[in-house]
Structure formats: structure tokens, C-alpha cells
Design a protein around this motif. Structure first.
Motif, PDB file in Angstrom:
ATOM      1  N   LEU A 218       0.825  -1.208   0.000  1.00 61.83           N
ATOM      2  CA  LEU A 218       0.000   0.000   0.000  1.00 61.83           C
ATOM      3  C   LEU A 218       0.861   1.261   0.000  1.00 61.83           C
ATOM      4  O   LEU A 218       0.469   2.282  -0.580  1.00 61.83           O
ATOM      5  CB  LEU A 218      -0.914  -0.007   1.227  1.00 61.83           C
ATOM      6  N   ALA A 219       2.026   1.193   0.641  1.00 60.84           N
ATOM      7  CA  ALA A 219       2.872   2.383   0.758  1.00 60.84           C
ATOM      8  C   ALA A 219       3.442   2.831  -0.576  1.00 60.84           C
ATOM      9  O   ALA A 219       3.907   3.964  -0.716  1.00 60.84           O
ATOM     10  CB  ALA A 219       4.005   2.114   1.746  1.00 60.84           C
ATOM     11  N   SER A 220       3.424   1.949  -1.570  1.00 64.85           N
ATOM     12  CA  SER A 220       4.035   2.306  -2.862  1.00 64.85           C
ATOM     13  C   SER A 220       3.064   3.029  -3.790  1.00 64.85           C
ATOM     14  O   SER A 220       3.450   3.416  -4.896  1.00 64.85           O
ATOM     15  CB  SER A 220       4.554   1.035  -3.555  1.00 64.85           C
ATOM     16  N   THR A 221       1.825   3.238  -3.361  1.00 65.77           N
ATOM     17  CA  THR A 221       0.799   3.809  -4.253  1.00 65.77           C
ATOM     18  C   THR A 221       1.226   5.157  -4.833  1.00 65.77           C
ATOM     19  O   THR A 221       1.210   5.355  -6.054  1.00 65.77           O
ATOM     20  CB  THR A 221      -0.522   3.980  -3.470  1.00 65.77           C
ATOM     21  N   ASP A 222       1.589   6.089  -3.960  1.00 65.76           N
ATOM     22  CA  ASP A 222       1.922   7.442  -4.432  1.00 65.76           C
ATOM     23  C   ASP A 222       3.142   7.428  -5.351  1.00 65.76           C
ATOM     24  O   ASP A 222       3.202   8.204  -6.324  1.00 65.76           O
ATOM     25  CB  ASP A 222       2.175   8.361  -3.237  1.00 65.76           C
ATOM     26  N   PHE A 223       4.096   6.564  -5.077  1.00 67.07           N
ATOM     27  CA  PHE A 223       5.303   6.507  -5.909  1.00 67.07           C
ATOM     28  C   PHE A 223       4.960   5.968  -7.306  1.00 67.07           C
ATOM     29  O   PHE A 223       5.485   6.451  -8.315  1.00 67.07           O
ATOM     30  CB  PHE A 223       6.356   5.620  -5.236  1.00 67.07           C
ATOM     31  N   ILE A 224       4.075   4.968  -7.352  1.00 68.76           N
ATOM     32  CA  ILE A 224       3.683   4.422  -8.660  1.00 68.76           C
ATOM     33  C   ILE A 224       2.882   5.457  -9.441  1.00 68.76           C
ATOM     34  O   ILE A 224       3.056   5.611 -10.651  1.00 68.76           O
ATOM     35  CB  ILE A 224       2.862   3.127  -8.459  1.00 68.76           C
ATOM     36  N   LYS A 225       1.998   6.185  -8.744  1.00 65.66           N
ATOM     37  CA  LYS A 225       1.231   7.238  -9.427  1.00 65.66           C
ATOM     38  C   LYS A 225       2.164   8.295 -10.010  1.00 65.66           C
ATOM     39  O   LYS A 225       1.965   8.774 -11.147  1.00 65.66           O
ATOM     40  CB  LYS A 225       0.254   7.888  -8.450  1.00 65.66           C
ATOM     41  N   ALA A 226       3.167   8.667  -9.230  1.00 70.90           N
ATOM     42  CA  ALA A 226       4.133   9.661  -9.724  1.00 70.90           C
ATOM     43  C   ALA A 226       4.880   9.129 -10.939  1.00 70.90           C
ATOM     44  O   ALA A 226       5.093   9.867 -11.926  1.00 70.90           O
ATOM     45  CB  ALA A 226       5.112  10.028  -8.606  1.00 70.90           C
ATOM     46  N   ALA A 227       5.249   7.845 -10.899  1.00 72.40           N
ATOM     47  CA  ALA A 227       5.955   7.255 -12.046  1.00 72.40           C
ATOM     48  C   ALA A 227       5.044   7.210 -13.270  1.00 72.40           C
ATOM     49  O   ALA A 227       5.498   7.425 -14.405  1.00 72.40           O
ATOM     50  CB  ALA A 227       6.433   5.857 -11.683  1.00 72.40           C
ATOM     51  N   GLN A 228       3.754   6.935 -13.043  1.00 76.54           N
ATOM     52  CA  GLN A 228       2.807   6.896 -14.171  1.00 76.54           C
ATOM     53  C   GLN A 228       2.655   8.275 -14.813  1.00 76.54           C
ATOM     54  O   GLN A 228       2.686   8.411 -16.049  1.00 76.54           O
ATOM     55  CB  GLN A 228       1.455   6.398 -13.677  1.00 76.54           C
ATOM     56  N   LYS A 229       2.508   9.313 -13.978  1.00 77.12           N
ATOM     57  CA  LYS A 229       2.385  10.672 -14.518  1.00 77.12           C
ATOM     58  C   LYS A 229       3.639  11.068 -15.291  1.00 77.12           C
ATOM     59  O   LYS A 229       3.570  11.678 -16.364  1.00 77.12           O
ATOM     60  CB  LYS A 229       2.141  11.658 -13.377  1.00 77.12           C
ATOM     61  N   GLU A 230       4.777  10.717 -14.731  1.00 75.26           N
ATOM     62  CA  GLU A 230       6.044  11.053 -15.383  1.00 75.26           C
ATOM     63  C   GLU A 230       6.168  10.354 -16.734  1.00 75.26           C
ATOM     64  O   GLU A 230       6.605  10.952 -17.731  1.00 75.26           O
ATOM     65  CB  GLU A 230       7.201  10.645 -14.462  1.00 75.26           C
ATOM     66  N   ALA A 231       5.745   9.083 -16.775  1.00 75.93           N
ATOM     67  CA  ALA A 231       5.835   8.332 -18.031  1.00 75.93           C
ATOM     68  C   ALA A 231       4.871   8.893 -19.068  1.00 75.93           C
ATOM     69  O   ALA A 231       5.207   8.986 -20.262  1.00 75.93           O
ATOM     70  CB  ALA A 231       5.534   6.854 -17.764  1.00 75.93           C
ATOM     71  N   ALA A 233       3.773  11.975 -19.205  1.00 74.79           N
ATOM     72  CA  ALA A 233       4.282  13.276 -19.647  1.00 74.79           C
ATOM     73  C   ALA A 233       5.439  13.118 -20.623  1.00 74.79           C
ATOM     74  O   ALA A 233       5.588  13.916 -21.559  1.00 74.79           O
ATOM     75  CB  ALA A 233       4.723  14.094 -18.427  1.00 74.79           C
ATOM     76  N   ALA A 234       6.250  12.072 -20.417  1.00 74.35           N
ATOM     77  CA  ALA A 234       7.401  11.842 -21.319  1.00 74.35           C
ATOM     78  C   ALA A 234       7.013  11.019 -22.540  1.00 74.35           C
ATOM     79  O   ALA A 234       7.882  10.693 -23.357  1.00 74.35           O
ATOM     80  CB  ALA A 234       8.517  11.133 -20.544  1.00 74.35           C
ATOM     81  N   LYS A 235       5.698  10.672 -22.643  1.00 75.18           N
ATOM     82  CA  LYS A 235       5.192   9.875 -23.771  1.00 75.18           C
ATOM     83  C   LYS A 235       5.941   8.546 -23.885  1.00 75.18           C
ATOM     84  O   LYS A 235       6.471   8.195 -24.940  1.00 75.18           O
ATOM     85  CB  LYS A 235       5.269  10.680 -25.068  1.00 75.18           C
ATOM     86  N   LYS A 236       5.945   7.821 -22.782  1.00 75.61           N
ATOM     87  CA  LYS A 236       6.540   6.476 -22.753  1.00 75.61           C
ATOM     88  C   LYS A 236       5.418   5.490 -22.398  1.00 75.61           C
ATOM     89  O   LYS A 236       5.182   5.190 -21.225  1.00 75.61           O
ATOM     90  CB  LYS A 236       7.668   6.400 -21.729  1.00 75.61           C
ATOM     91  N   PRO A 237       4.703   5.023 -23.425  1.00 71.70           N
ATOM     92  CA  PRO A 237       3.508   4.194 -23.175  1.00 71.70           C
ATOM     93  C   PRO A 237       3.818   2.889 -22.451  1.00 71.70           C
ATOM     94  O   PRO A 237       3.000   2.404 -21.663  1.00 71.70           O
ATOM     95  CB  PRO A 237       2.961   3.934 -24.592  1.00 71.70           C
ATOM     96  N   GLU A 238       4.974   2.301 -22.711  1.00 73.54           N
ATOM     97  CA  GLU A 238       5.287   1.016 -22.062  1.00 73.54           C
ATOM     98  C   GLU A 238       5.420   1.195 -20.551  1.00 73.54           C
ATOM     99  O   GLU A 238       4.901   0.403 -19.759  1.00 73.54           O
ATOM    100  CB  GLU A 238       6.585   0.454 -22.642  1.00 73.54           C
ATOM    101  N   LEU A 239       6.102   2.286 -20.151  1.00 75.21           N
ATOM    102  CA  LEU A 239       6.263   2.557 -18.712  1.00 75.21           C
ATOM    103  C   LEU A 239       4.920   2.915 -18.077  1.00 75.21           C
ATOM    104  O   LEU A 239       4.600   2.470 -16.977  1.00 75.21           O
ATOM    105  CB  LEU A 239       7.244   3.714 -18.515  1.00 75.21           C
TER     106      LEU A 239
END
Length: 573
Positions: A218-231, A233-239
């Protein structure tokens, strides 16, 4: 791109030294510190200190502190041997102190075998510089990774993981290869994956997201969301897709945790309601006495627990009616002090039962078969008892501290099982079984059922109905006192504590069926589960409580006699 800094270079050198200086691995942490002190080359000295990374010896931090405060020295003997020492103890008239060897923590002895007493002026202070102090700090920062306590290791790992500091990654990877505890291993895997989310390499990020999907913490939720937004924004569909899948796994796990957590909370809430309502099920259900002072019996039990706690501690000062006096305490500590709750349970029962018997003898016995008068009379008694408690203990709430064996919790797959709530569930089971035994297996229970079925016939058969009434009312009040002892462990105790439970008590008894203990059990658990589930679903405790009340009103419209209807000759009258 990560820009190298002196600190990073230093840390890299330290971590490399962890693998390269194999000879030092066999030494104890104290021996390694002593070896570093005697190493003259600064770079080599930092390498030796670096071998301490991940070792949990608590003496290392103390030695490094002494080193930085110029409290470590080198003693040179007559034959030229050098020994790192730390001065300790009281100084004599010549300013000399005992000297502890850094390598083993023992006193430094002279050639005659007696401890040497040395002064700082005749010793050489161990030197240090900025780079060396940074090396020490790196070791201290990672010291808890090898602490003896798994909880401490998990906390240290999570702190490093949530900081996402790439410089700590090699130490975490190294610790993962050494760790034996399963929970700490999971924390290490999570921390490593969280740090790797910051990697510039997309392949590393993908591997980290796959690891977080497998762990679904559960603690990793915010970090994964941040990684998703970053991906995105960088147009990296696989990530982005990998982050979405990982996030879905975490949310699925969260749903399961909420489901089982709600079940446990509902069961514990129902158990608390059951413990509180059982006493009313006896007085209202069996005796048909609407006792509005039942809530004050709960408060009396809670205040009895408060008094017992203070008697086991330093005592209690009271000033009722302007008279000041002190109840002396036994000043116990440790396990003896924490055993106060075991003594408070029977005393709470006896105190509330005594008050209940006094109430029955002075008020209730004149009002049997007169429900309206008994309701008004007990309501007046309730107000009097509230003011008495306020005069004796004050209007402010008092704190009853829980013993350590009720303060912790078990965490199983992220579902938290509080010890106090587990205890109340077991406590409710024991009380229900005890009540069932009393009503069905004892002479008192037989007499109580006979009086309940037909008071006049029981009296004609020689049953002393007045005594049975007194004992029954005392039993019901005592159960309320027991409930008060436990309620004191869940929150503060105040003069109006009972008012928080009296309405729920009546609802529980009425829904279950007046006079039916089994109905009270099912009703309490049902109301508790429904209340917790609606709170979870609606996300609003007040709205959930309103929905429960509406459901109860509709249910009573359908079945006015409750779940289980108890029929007797007296009820048919």
C-alpha cells in the motif's frame, strides 16, 4: 545524470571497500575501528571504515562520536606498540583516568597486569578530517540496517526507500543478500524498487514496476502514481502501462485489506455492543425493568478501573463535596503495575453489582409491573449518579492507560488486528458462555427463568421472588460494570460515558427480541457489522449511523417483537 560529489565518491569508495577488504570481514566492529585508527593513509582509513556499512553493532556509533569529539587516543608502549584507547571514569588528583581499549572494550593493562591510568596530555589524539567524518556519517546512517530488532530494520529500510536516495541502493542490495527475516526482505525489495523508479534507465524502471506489482504494498501507491504521470508526460507508453498494471495490483490488494479489515472492525464493534448490552438484556429482557440508569453502571465500572489503576500506581487524590482525601498507592512498576487490569475486572463487576442491588432494593422493587414509573424513576437515578460521579471525579474526562498486553497489534497482510479489540471479542465469547451457563446450569438460572415465566406461580411454589429479582438485577448491573472496565481501555472515562451506549443497548435488545440472549448476540453482531460496513461504503460515519437507525426502524415495523419472540404465560397476559 547524477553529478558526482565528494560525498558520493566517498560513499562509493566505502561500498567498494565492503567487497574488497575481505580480510577485515572476520574482525569485530570494534577491531575494525581500531584498525582504522592505526591506518595512517586517509584513503585507506576511509576504506576500512567503509567495511562497517550494514553492521549493526551499537558500539560503532558511540566510538565514532568519541572520535569526532577528540575523545579517542593512541597509547604507545615502551616497546613501540600502539593501542587505540578511550579514557573513562573519574579523574584522580593527577588528572589520570582508566583507559578502555578500542578493539575489545576492556581496560588497558600495564606490563604488571594492572590497569593503566592515563591522562590525555600524555596520549596522541586520533585525527579526523571532513572526508573521514562523511564516511562515519554514511556508516551511522546505515547502521540500523543490521539492527538486532526486525522492526528497527524495517523502519530503517523504509526510511531509505521512501527517500529514493540512489546512493543508498548498493547498501540495500547488499543487505538483501544477508537478510533472513521474511518481512524485512519484503521491505528491502520494496525500498530497492522505489529507488530504482528514479533510475534514468527505462529497463530498470520497468523491472522496478514489475517488482512493485508483485509486492503490491500500500505504501508504494503514491510513488507508482508519480511514475505513471512522469511516463505519460514523457510519452513512454510502455512505462505508463506498467505503472497502470502495478497500480491496479495495489488497488486490488487495498480492496481485500479493506474488506477483511471491515469484517474485523465490525466483529469487534459488535462484540463491544454485545458486552455493553448483555447486562441490559438481563434487566430489561428478563425482568421487564426499563433501567435508564444502565449507562451509569457502565461508567461506575470504568471509574472502578480508574481507581484500581491509581491504587497500583502512585495513588489518587479526590475532593468530593469539598472534602479532600487521598487514596494511597502501592507504587508498583513493570509487570506488577500492568496487572492492575486483571484485578479491575472482578472489582468493576462487584462494584456495579452492589450499586445495582442497592438501586433495586431502594427504588425498583416498588415499581415492578409499572414500566412508565420505573422508566421515570431510573432516569432520575441516572441524573443523580451522573452528578455524583462529576462531584467525586470532576467534570473532565480521566485517562486509563492500557497495559502493554492490550496496546499492540498484529498486522497480517496489511490488516491490523488491535490486541484490545481481539481481547474484547474473546471477552464477549467468555461472557456469553458464562451467562448461558448461569441461566441453564445453575439453581440461580433456574429460579430466574421460573420467575420470568410466571412470577405468581413461582412465588406460590416457594421461590423467594424478591431475592431472585435482587440477584438478577445485581447480575445485570455487574455485567454493565464489566463492560465499563473494557470500555475504559478504548477511550477516556467521564461522568457521561454511559450516555454514549444506552441508546445502542436498547436497540440491540429490542432488535434481538426482548428476553432472548441468543437474539441479543445476533443483534449486536449484526448492528456492529452493518454499522462498520456502511461507514466504509459511504465514507461518512454519521451517515452510516443514520442508515443503521433507519434500517432498525423499518425492521421493527416488520417484526415489532424482534428477531426471536419469547413467549411465556406472563407475556400472554
Amino acid at each position: 545524470m547524477i553529478v558526482p560529489t565528494p560525498f558520493r565518491l566517498s560513499l562509493f569508495a566505502l561500498l567498494c571497500a565492503l567487497f574488497s577488504v575481505s580480510a577485515a570481514a572476520a574482525d569485530t566492529p570494534r577491531q575494525i575501528v581500531a584498525k582504522a585508527i592505526l591506518t595512517e593513509n586517509s584513503a585507506a582509513r576511509r576504506e576500512v571504515i567503509g567495511t562497517l556499512v550494514g553492521q549493526g553493532d551499537e558500539s560503532v556509533a558511540a566510538l565514532f562520536t568519541a572520535w569526532r569529539e577528540d575523545a579517542l587516543f593512541i597509547h604507545s608502549s615502551a616497546d613501540g606498540a600502539k593501542t587505540p584507547v578511550q579514557l573513562t571514569g573519574e579523574k584522580d588528583s593527577a588528572g589520570r583516568q582508566n583507559a578502555l581499549r578500542v578493539d575489545d572494550g576492556q581496560l588497558l593493562n600495564g606490563p604488571d597486569g594492572k590497569p593503566l591510568r592515563l591522562s590525555a596530555s600524555e596520549l596522541t589524539v586520533v585525527q579526523h578530517d571532513r572526508m573521514l567524518r562523511l564516511s562515519m556519517k554514511a556508516v551511522i546512517d546505515l547502521l540500523d540496517l543490521a539492527a538486532s530488532s526486525p522492526a528497527k530494520r524495517i523502519q530503517a529500510v523504509q526510511t531509505l526507500g521512501f527517500a529514493q536516495d540512489a546512493e543508498k541502493l548498493p547498501a540495500l542490495i547488499n543487505r538483501l543478500s544477508l537478510e533472513q527475516d521474511a518481512k524485512v526482505k519484503i521491505a528491502l525489495r520494496e525500498a530497492i524498487a522505489l529507488i530504482q523508479l528514479k533510475s534514468a534507465d527505462d529497463a530498470v524502471k520497468l523491472a522496478a514496476l514489475k517488482e512493485l506489482k508483485d509486492l503490491h504494498t500500500l505504501a508504494s501507491t503514491d510513488f507508482i502514481k508519480a511514475a505513471q504521470k512522469e511516463a505519460e508526460a514523457a510519452k513512454k507508453p510502455e512505462l505508463a502501462e506498467a505503472a497502470r498494471i502495478a497500480l491496479g495490483a495495489v488497488e486490488n490488494h487495498r480492496t481485500a485489506v479493506n474488506f477483511f479489515g471491515t469484517l474485523f472492525r465490525g466483529l469487534s464493534a459488535g462484540s463491544i455492543l454485545l458486552v455493553v448490552a448483555l447486562g441490559l438484556a438481563i434487566t430489561f429482557g428478563l425482568m421487564r425493568v426499563i433501567n435508564m440508569a444502565h449507562g451509569e453502571m457502565i461508567a461506575i465500572g470504568a471509574y472502578t478501573t480508574y481507581i484500581v489503576q491509581n491504587v497500583f500506581g502512585s495513588g489518587l487524590a479526590l475532593s468530593p463535596f469539598g472534602l479532600s482525601f487521598t487514596i494511597p498507592g502501592m507504587n508498583t512498576t513493570g509487570l506488577a503495575y500492568e496487572s492492575y487490569f486483571l484485578f479491575a475486572l472482578p472489582l468493576s463487576f462487584l462494584t456495579a453489582a452492589a450499586v445495582g442491588i442497592a438501586l433495586e432494593r431502594t427504588v425498583i422493587q416498588f415499581l415492578y409491573r409499572r414500566p412508565l414509573e420505573s422508566l421515570l424513576a431510573t432516569w432520575g437515578v441516572s441524573l443523580v449518579l451522573q452528578q455524583l460521579l462529576k462531584l467525586i471525579f470532576g467534570s473532565n474526562n480521566v485517562q486509563v492507560s492500557s497495559p502493554s498486553y492490550l496496546s499492540g497489534n498484529w498486522t497480517v497482510f496489511d490488516v491490523v488486528f488491535g490486541w484490545n479489540r481481539v481481547f474484547v471479542i474473546g471477552f464477549a465469547v467468555v461472557i456469553v458462555f458464562g451467562i448461558w451457563m448461569i441461566l441453564t446450569k445453575t439453581p440461580l438460572g433456574l429460579l430466574m427463568r421460573a420467575v420470568m415465566q410466571n412470577r405468581g406461580m413461582a412465588s406460590c411454589m416457594g421461590v423467594r421472588t424478591e431475592r431472585v429479582n435482587m440477584m438478577t438485577f445485581g447480575l445485570g448491573s455487574g455485567l454493565a460494570g464489566l463492560a465499563g472496565a473494557f470500555v475504559s481501555q478504548l477511550g477516556n472515562v467521564g461522568p457521561f460515558l454511559g450516555q454514549n451506549y444506552i441508546v445502542d443497548c436498547f436497540m440491540t435488545v429490542v432488535v434481538g427480541g426482548v428476553g432472548n440472549i441468543a437474539g441479543t448476540v445476533i443483534s449486536a453482531l449484526g448492528i456492529g457489522m452493518a454499522d462498520q460496513s456502511l461507514q466504509q461504503i459511504l465514507g461518512n460515519p454519521v451517515l452510516g449511523k443514520i442508515c443503521v437507525l433507519i434500517a432498525i426502524i423499518l425492521f421493527l415495523q416488520w417484526r415489532p417483537a424482534g428477531l426471536f419472540v419469547t413467549r411465556s404465560r406472563s407475556l400472554d397476559e
